[in-house]
Design a protein around this motif. Structure first.
Motif, PDB file in Angstrom:
ATOM      1  N   MET A   1      63.400  41.310  60.869  1.00  0.00           N
ATOM      2  CA  MET A   1      64.593  40.420  60.637  1.00  0.00           C
ATOM      3  C   MET A   1      64.341  39.126  60.994  1.00  0.00           C
ATOM      4  O   MET A   1      63.327  38.895  62.254  1.00  0.00           O
ATOM      5  N   SER A   2      64.837  38.040  60.362  1.00  0.00           N
ATOM      6  CA  SER A   2      64.725  36.788  60.743  1.00  0.00           C
ATOM      7  C   SER A   2      65.537  36.187  61.926  1.00  0.00           C
ATOM      8  O   SER A   2      66.785  36.125  61.598  1.00  0.00           O
ATOM      9  N   THR A   3      65.081  35.510  62.792  1.00  0.00           N
ATOM     10  CA  THR A   3      65.929  34.937  63.792  1.00  0.00           C
ATOM     11  C   THR A   3      66.304  33.501  63.498  1.00  0.00           C
ATOM     12  O   THR A   3      65.552  32.771  63.163  1.00  0.00           O
ATOM     13  N   ASP A   4      67.469  33.070  63.645  1.00  0.00           N
ATOM     14  CA  ASP A   4      68.004  31.735  63.619  1.00  0.00           C
ATOM     15  C   ASP A   4      67.755  30.939  64.728  1.00  0.00           C
ATOM     16  O   ASP A   4      68.235  30.803  65.695  1.00  0.00           O
TER      17      ASP A   4
ATOM     18  N   GLN B   1      58.722  29.836  63.368  1.00  0.00           N
ATOM     19  CA  GLN B   1      59.695  30.872  62.848  1.00  0.00           C
ATOM     20  C   GLN B   1      58.741  32.191  62.987  1.00  0.00           C
ATOM     21  O   GLN B   1      59.273  33.349  63.311  1.00  0.00           O
TER      22      GLN B   1
ATOM     23  N   ASP C   1      59.717  35.252  65.071  1.00  0.00           N
ATOM     24  CA  ASP C   1      59.979  36.527  64.458  1.00  0.00           C
ATOM     25  C   ASP C   1      58.986  37.703  64.449  1.00  0.00           C
ATOM     26  O   ASP C   1      59.478  38.794  64.377  1.00  0.00           O
ATOM     27  N   SER C   2      57.702  37.261  64.810  1.00  0.00           N
ATOM     28  CA  SER C   2      56.718  38.308  65.242  1.00  0.00           C
ATOM     29  C   SER C   2      56.812  38.918  66.551  1.00  0.00           C
ATOM     30  O   SER C   2      56.182  39.752  67.097  1.00  0.00           O
TER      31      SER C   2
END
Ligand SMILES: Cc1cc2nc3c(=O)[nH]c(=O)nc-3n(C[C@H](O)[C@H](O)[C@H](O)COP(=O)(O)O)c2cc1C
Length: 354
Positions: A1-4, A297, A301-302
């Motif tokens: 899932m990508s974090t903002d 990002q 994300d990782s």
């Protein structure tokens, strides 16, 4: 899932408005008595769009100054200067911690009138910038075991002054070959007392400084920056994993505000420390670059980082976060005005929203 990365992040009780950190950058523009000025306050306030600003390296004592016109935090005049900076950044809605940088053996009598100090009397190779241009570095005085308590006291005193000035906390600079890193590294630390000889012993002084500073101002006001494996400032290290594991193991129970890694994210050191350390981690690329949105990002994300620090991007583009969000082009950094001078190349970079 990508974090903002543009969404708020609750670092301790600082409540950051986004996950971008302005990396610490020495700019050599302090005023009389190496106190910050209204110009310095304007520079930092322009960059208050960062979730967190980490200031330029700041000496906790006169002997800890390595370069001309870097600010200090050991006199009342300097506290008054830092208050201008803290107030301006807070007024602009930002958060700011000061990086405490004791340069140790990286320095020169021509800058301070004092002999540089270090864990051991080993002269670093290379030259250092002084008011008289570049000069060979000098043999440092090896701090005695008794003198170490005085250095700890200087860090504690500067941290107390940081809070008095209204700053949100301090970052202990244990990276890039300066005093605290010189203790960690066996190329600069050949001590035979309890502060040298093994990974645990080389980590001991840094843990003692962090413990004392946390006791004075609260662990939630104290971050620390390390750069395992970096060779900057003639630093050389073996037993890197063991030394930084000993360090992080010593820091872990303190519950510090954050651990800040300045190293090439493609090396394995940072990932190992990230796993070992339960608190928030700031990652920066340590000049391996690029410090762009995609890299930040990917790191968040990782799971490699909670926050992403950018240096030259913030230097040249005051409204960097807004431009990353909108996709607008960034300003080009001007190398010639990085270190020293006045407003040119400092507060005159174009701001799109202004
Ligand atoms: C002009 C300049 C001054 C710097 N001064 C410091 C410093 O005082 N303390 C520090 O920890 N790192 C310092 N750095 C390193 C930055 O914090 C950062 O790690 C580095 O610039 C890499 O990030 P970037 O590629 O986003 O610029 C400095 C970098 C630059 C360009």
């Amino acid at each position: 899932m990508s974090t903002d990365l543009f969404a708020p992040y609750p670092l301790g009780d600082l409540g950051l408005k986004n996950r971008f950190v302005m990396a610490p950058m020495t700019r050599n523009r302090a005023g009389a008595g190496t106190a910050p000025t209204a110009l310095n306050a304007e520079y930092y306030a322009q960059r208050a769009g960062a979730g967190l600003i980490i200031t330029e390296g700041t000496q906790p004592s006169a002997v800890g100054q390595g370069y001309p016109n870097t600010p200090g935090l050991h006199t009342d005049e300097q506290v008054a200067g830092w208050r201008l900076v803290a107030d301006a950044v807070h007024e602009a809605g930002g958060r700011i911690v000061v990086q405490l940088m004791h340069t140790g053996r990286i320095g020169h009598r021509d800058v301070t009138g004092l002999q540089p100090v270090a864990p051991s009397a080993i002269t670093p190779a290379g030259q250092v910038f002084t008011g008289e241009g570049m000069q060979d570095m000098q043999e440092p005085h090896a701090l005695t075991t008794e003198e170490l308590a005085g250095v700890v006291a200087d860090f504690v005193d500067a941290s107390r002054r940081a809070i008095e000035a209204g700053l949100d906390g301090v970052e202990l600079h244990a990276a890039n070959g300066y005093l605290l890193h010189q203790f960690l590294a066996d190329g600069s630390n050949v001590r035979t007392d309890g502060y040298g000889g093994s990974p645990e012993n080389r980590a001991r002084f840094v843990v003692e400084v962090a413990t004392a500073v946390a006791a004075e101002i609260g662990a939630g006001r104290v971050g620390i920056r390390v750069s395992p494996g970096h060779t900057f400032n003639d630093i050389s290290e073996t037993e890197i994993e063991a030394t930084y594991e000993a360090l992080v193991t010593g820091l872990e129970p303190l519950g510090l505000l954050y651990l800040h890694l300045a190293e090439d994210p493609s090396t394995s050191y940072g990932d190992a420390l990230r796993k070992l350390y339960s608190g928030p981690v700031i990652r920066s690329t340590g000049f391996a670059g690029p410090s762009d949105l995609a890299t930040g990002q990917e790191l968040v994300d990782s799971g490699a980082a909670d926050l992403f620090a950018i240096g030259r991007g913030f230097l040249a583009t005051p409204d960097l976060v807004a431009r990353l969000q909108s996709g607008a082009a960034l300003n080009e950094p001007d190398l010639a005005t990085f270190y020293g001078g006045g407003a040119e190349g400092y507060t005159d970079y174009p701001i799109l929203s202004a």
